[in-house]
Every structure is written in C-alpha cells, then in structure tokens.
Design an enzyme around this catalytic site. Sequence first.
Site, mmCIF file in Angstrom:
data_model
loop_
_atom_site.group_PDB
_atom_site.id
_atom_site.type_symbol
_atom_site.label_atom_id
_atom_site.label_comp_id
_atom_site.label_asym_id
_atom_site.label_seq_id
_atom_site.Cartn_x
_atom_site.Cartn_y
_atom_site.Cartn_z
ATOM 1 N N PRO A 58 107.843 39.276 28.734
ATOM 2 C CA PRO A 58 106.395 39.464 28.766
ATOM 3 C C PRO A 58 105.751 38.870 27.515
ATOM 4 C CG PRO A 58 107.508 41.486 29.391
ATOM 5 C CD PRO A 58 108.568 40.544 28.895
ATOM 6 N N GLU A 59 104.715 38.077 27.719
ATOM 7 C CA GLU A 59 104.018 37.472 26.593
ATOM 8 C C GLU A 59 102.697 38.200 26.360
ATOM 9 O OE1 GLU A 59 104.160 33.269 26.094
ATOM 10 O OE2 GLU A 59 105.897 33.035 27.402
#
Length: 271
Positions: A2-3
């Site tokens: 996840p960014e």
Amino acid sequence: MPELPEVEVTRQGITPHLIDQQVTGLTVRNPSLRWPVPDIAQQIVGQTIRNVRRRAKYLLIDTDAGTTIVHLGMSGSLRILPKTAAIEKHDHIDLEMASGKILRFNDPRRFGAWLWCELPEEAHPLLSKLGPEPLLAAFNLDYLSQALKGKKKAIKLCLMDNHIVVGVGNIYANEALFAAGIHPQAEAGKVDTERLTILVAEVKQILANAIKQGGTTLKDFTNAEGKPGYFAQKLHVYGRGGETCTQCGNLLSEIKLGQRTTVFCGLCQTR
C-alpha cells in the site's frame, strides 16, 4: 505494498468510526509484527480518540495519553467491523470501541507495525527525519531543486527517498516521471527547472487523483469498507513493461532500478 493514496483512503475510511470514541479494549493475538507490539492496554483503554492523522505511510491515532502509530507494511489492512465479527487468519489486533465496533488489523506477511508514542510524533525515530508531505505546500519547486542540488543519484530513487519527500512509492514515481517526460535514470541534480516544475505538479496531481479514485488496486489492499481501489485503470506505465506507450505507441521498457521495477518510454522520457 500500500502506498500513500491507499493509506490516505484507509484513514478517510476509518476516521468517522473512531473520532470521539472511547477505547474499551485492546486485543493483541500476535505481537510479532515488524517490531514487537508493545503492551499498551493500560495506556489506551479508557482513552477517547481525538484524531486520526497520516504522516507519510504511517497512520496516527491520537488520544490524550499518546498516539498509536500504525503502518500497513506490505500486506496489512484496517477494517471497521462489529465486535462480533468472526476472527479470520492473520487478524492480529482489535481495537474495541464503546460503539460496539472494532478496528481490526490484518497482516498476512506481518511486516506492518502497531506502536505507541507518548512524545510529539516529530520526536519519534520513525518520523523525525521524514521529508515534506507531497500534497502540502512545503513540497514545491524551490524545495525540490535545493534537495536535489548536486545529487548524482537517479531521479527516481530520489523521488522515492522519504528523506526528500514522503510517500511517493514505486507506482506513483513511475507515473509522475512519465507525465513529466523525465527518464527515471536521469541524474537528479541535472534535471532542469522546467522539468522539475512539471514533476512537482504531476506528483501532486497523480497522488490526489489516486486518493480520489480510492487507491490503486493491489492484490493485498482493501480499504476500510473492504472495497478495492480503482486507480489502476489509469496507470500509463507501471505494470505495462513491453506494452505500447499510451502517448506515442513505442514499446515501454522495463528495468530494475534500486531493486524496484521501473517502466518508462524511451521516446517520451528523454530528459
């Protein structure tokens, strides 16, 4: 992994369920995450959640007694569920609230983190040396020009360096450099002002669009309501090595840069 947009979407999803809620319990089923989960039940139970913030890819859950620092790692997710929800594999932590709901942390790979900080978060070793947030005014042309001055490292590696700017992970670095027409291997200190101006604007726009779309669809990511993000359909280069460029029709090149997959167009990204 996840960014920043996925973490921000998660923050937006869980916040309405947490603000002004009294914590009534904390269950830690597996404390062996990236770092051992501290025994903080005595500190947090009975406290009221005042705010839910994001710094880089860290989520900060504030109470008067201190702040819970959460990182999703490579595969972590946070879900708002009823207290009676069945426990599934890799459900490591439940934060229980007076509303009868829980904030559940699930992390199959256990590279995430759940920590406690009683100091101002700026003093915490994980947060003290972070660069500016890309969506805030502090990330601008003057700042980036100065930060890159004299650097011989590849511009993509600098863009992904959290000491320079936080949260611009691999997906969005690929996309921003394509949009700005900058070759990912270009020497950072030699990228001209014109291109850096475009790059700053594109980083902000691409991240903002990703947040608006709900985050990029990744195998391990779901938002607080269990729905995937929808930004993946708008990606121009990431994950498209060997396919045709959406801008010129040239075949996209794929290389490893800093051990991360890097995709670019050799005709559109020449500077």
